[in-house]
Design an enzyme around this catalytic site. Structure first.
Site, short mmCIF file in Angstrom:
data_model
loop_
_atom_site.label_atom_id
_atom_site.label_comp_id
_atom_site.label_asym_id
_atom_site.label_seq_id
_atom_site.Cartn_x
_atom_site.Cartn_y
_atom_site.Cartn_z
N PRO A 1 0.70 -1.39 -0.06
CA PRO A 1 0.01 0.48 -0.12
C PRO A 1 0.89 0.71 0.09
O PRO A 1 0.52 2.15 -0.04
CB PRO A 1 -0.77 -0.31 1.41
CG PRO A 1 -0.41 -1.04 2.19
CD PRO A 1 0.86 -2.32 1.05
N CYS A 2 2.02 0.87 0.28
CA CYS A 2 2.99 2.43 0.43
C CYS A 2 3.62 2.53 -0.70
O CYS A 2 4.08 3.88 -1.81
CB CYS A 2 3.42 2.00 1.44
SG CYS A 2 2.76 2.84 3.03
N PHE A 3 5.05 1.84 -0.93
CA PHE A 3 6.26 2.01 -2.01
C PHE A 3 5.54 2.95 -3.36
O PHE A 3 6.11 3.62 -3.59
CB PHE A 3 6.69 0.65 -1.87
CG PHE A 3 7.58 1.28 -0.61
CD1 PHE A 3 8.38 1.68 0.23
CD2 PHE A 3 8.39 -0.55 -0.09
CE1 PHE A 3 9.44 1.66 1.14
CE2 PHE A 3 9.40 -0.56 0.58
CZ PHE A 3 9.62 0.74 1.68
N ASP B 1 3.42 6.10 -2.96
CA ASP B 1 4.88 6.96 -2.12
C ASP B 1 5.43 7.60 -3.74
O ASP B 1 5.78 8.72 -3.63
CB ASP B 1 5.58 5.84 -1.27
CG ASP B 1 4.75 6.25 -0.21
OD1 ASP B 1 2.97 6.91 -0.31
OD2 ASP B 1 4.96 5.88 1.28
#
Ligand SMILES: NC(=O)c1ccc[n+]([C@@H]2O[C@H](COP(=O)([O-])OP(=O)(O)OC[C@H]3O[C@@H](n4cnc5c(N)ncnc54)[C@H](O)[C@@H]3O)[C@@H](O)[C@H]2O)c1
Length: 445
Positions: A272-274, A277
């Protein structure tokens, strides 16, 4: 224990529930707020609302200091500081949506306007695009509450650097606590909280809100660049007789300018982030007239890493159409049911496009994958089951359970094993097993 400012945490999901439980376990009085009644009820029963290692342990340690409500005004009344940990999904332009933050802040600021409070601190923990807090969120709080920044309320941007599957351990032992503040006293208040909560003595990185916003997405963008660099090296090693990616990255990582973390060489990063982002970093740079070419190349390399794997597999299926490929590992990493942007999901899509059949297995992510693929693929109940049905099996996550795979799993002669994280000892497999390790030469195969 039990002293210090009273806290509220808005958003009791994967990160919020863990943060709330850790604050409470370390002695703070914490009121959680969520629009999801099930999550609120779970917290009030003393149960973890989401699946995360050690979360239940932290809830048990909170000994009555953690409760939850759906009432924002109540949370504002009983707390001095509110952490906002609501979703900020990516928009199509790469920026993060601030819709949920604005929803929550409208309620909270409305309560601030009504309540007879001298001062309150709002802490934005959700990931935001740089500039959001000062351009959008602070003006919203001021206009809805009728109160003034740094006189009636303070604001901090304080994101976490945690990984799903180790949220609690990461939260309690961070390398660095990133604290952006609307004034120095806000930073000091947050530093006071984290010096109680953290079990190590992390660097407290105190700065302006905008610097903290830029730091947050730069850090993740830099880490993804490291991953894509190592993956590129792994691809080179596949073509060089005698080269071994693990020997190379271990030596590179020993240099303190590089460090060994996230330098493994394997499949694409996901979760969900890398990915988002990194894309947000490029979008933010573009908005300011800078082409973040490294971030864009990182994203591109990450996408093509799975295409290369599909090509490799195509070279080993017995028939072009209808062969069954076993995919072991579906989540974006071990020990999580989250499949968002996982290498395995992209791999399966690629294999289906080539008209191959897929049988998939993951110790805990099979249900999430079933919700995504439905009956487009088959599901195995164990790793052994996968080998029963497939002549080509791909290990896509470095899952502990897969290390037990040995000759006794093999049901077909020949069987090809593609080991993306080099978990197995290929030499142990006998005749008829075609063992291919990503990042090693495999006789040009
Ligand atoms: N999960 C991670 O690994 C991770 C890591 C670092 C940062 N973050 C950031 O943290 C934030 C939250 O992520 P998450 O993974 O915990 O999300 P999540 O979807 O697991 O949880 C969010 C929770 O917020 C609740 N919510 C939504 N709108 C609300 C509102 N108006 N009022 C009250 N509650 C509301 C939802 O019901 C849900 O329970 C995101 O910005 C994310 O980018 C997440």
């Amino acid at each position: 224990m039990g002293s210090g400012p009273a806290l509220s945490v808005v958003g009791l999901g994967k990160l919020g529930a863990c943060s709330a439980a850790c604050f409470a376990a370390k002695g703070f009085q914490v009121t959680g707020v969520d629009i999801n009644r099930d999550f609120v009820d779970a917290i009030n029963r003393g149960e973890a609302p989401v699946r995360e290692p050690r979360l239940q342990e932290m809830i048990n340690l909170s000994q009555g200091r953690l409760r939850a409500t759906r009432d924002y005004e109540e949370a504002m009344r009983v707390s001095d500081i509110t952490f906002l940990i609501v979703p900020t999904p990516s928009r199509t332009d790469g920026h993060f949506s601030d819709k949920y933050l604005k929803d929550a802040l409208t309620h909270l600021a409305g309560a601030l306007g009504k309540l007879d409070k001298e001062y309150h601190i709002f802490v934005i923990t959700s990931t935001v695009s740089p500039g959001t807090t000062e351009k959008t969120l602070i003006p919203l709080i001021e206009s809805v509450s009728g109160r003034k920044l740094n006189r009636d309320f303070g604001v901090s941007y304080n994101p976490e650097f945690i990984a799903l599957g180790s949220v609690i351990t990461d939260f309690l032992n961070p390398d660095m606590v990133l604290i952006g503040g609307s004034d120095p006293s806000v930073c000091e208040t947050l530093e006071g909280i984290y010096s109680v909560v953290c079990e190590n003595r992390p660097r407290m990185a105190k700065m302006s809100i905008i610097s903290a916003e830029v730091t947050k997405i730069s850090l993740n963008s830099f880490v993804t660049m490291k991953i894509s660099f190592a993956n590129t090296l792994a691809n080179i090693c596949r073509r060089m007789p005698g080269a071994d990616i693990d020997h190379i990255t271990a030596a590179l990582g020993a240099d303190k300018r590089i460090s060994p973390h996230y330098l493994k060489g394997g499949l694409s990063f996901g979760g969900p982030c890398f990915p988002r982002d990194n894309r947000a970093f490029a979008a933010f740079a573009r908005e300011h007239g800078v082409e973040a070419r490294l971030a864009m190349a990182t994203d591109e390399i990450n996408r093509t890493q799975t295409d290369l794997l599909v090509d490799m597999i195509m070279g080993h299926v017995p028939e072009a159409d209808g062969s069954v490929v076993g995919v072991l590992g579906l989540a974006y990493k071990p020990n999580t049911p989250v499949i968002e942007e996982s290498a395995a999901i992209r791999l399966i899509e690629g294999l289906l496009e080539k008209n191959l059949e897929v049988i998939a297995y993951d110790p805990i992510a099979t249900d999430t994958a079933r919700a995504h693929f439905g009956d487009r693929i088959l599901y195995a109940s164990s790793a052994r089951d996968c080998f029963q049905s497939a002549t080509v099996c791909v290990l896509t996550t470095p899952c502990e359970e897969f290390k037990a795979i040995d000759g006794s799993y093999i049901a077909h002669n020949p069987t090809t094993i593609v080991d993306c994280w080099r978990l197995l000892d290929g030499a142990k497999f006998g005749e008829g097993i075609n063992y291919l390790a990503l990042g090693r030469y495999n006789n040009g195969k």
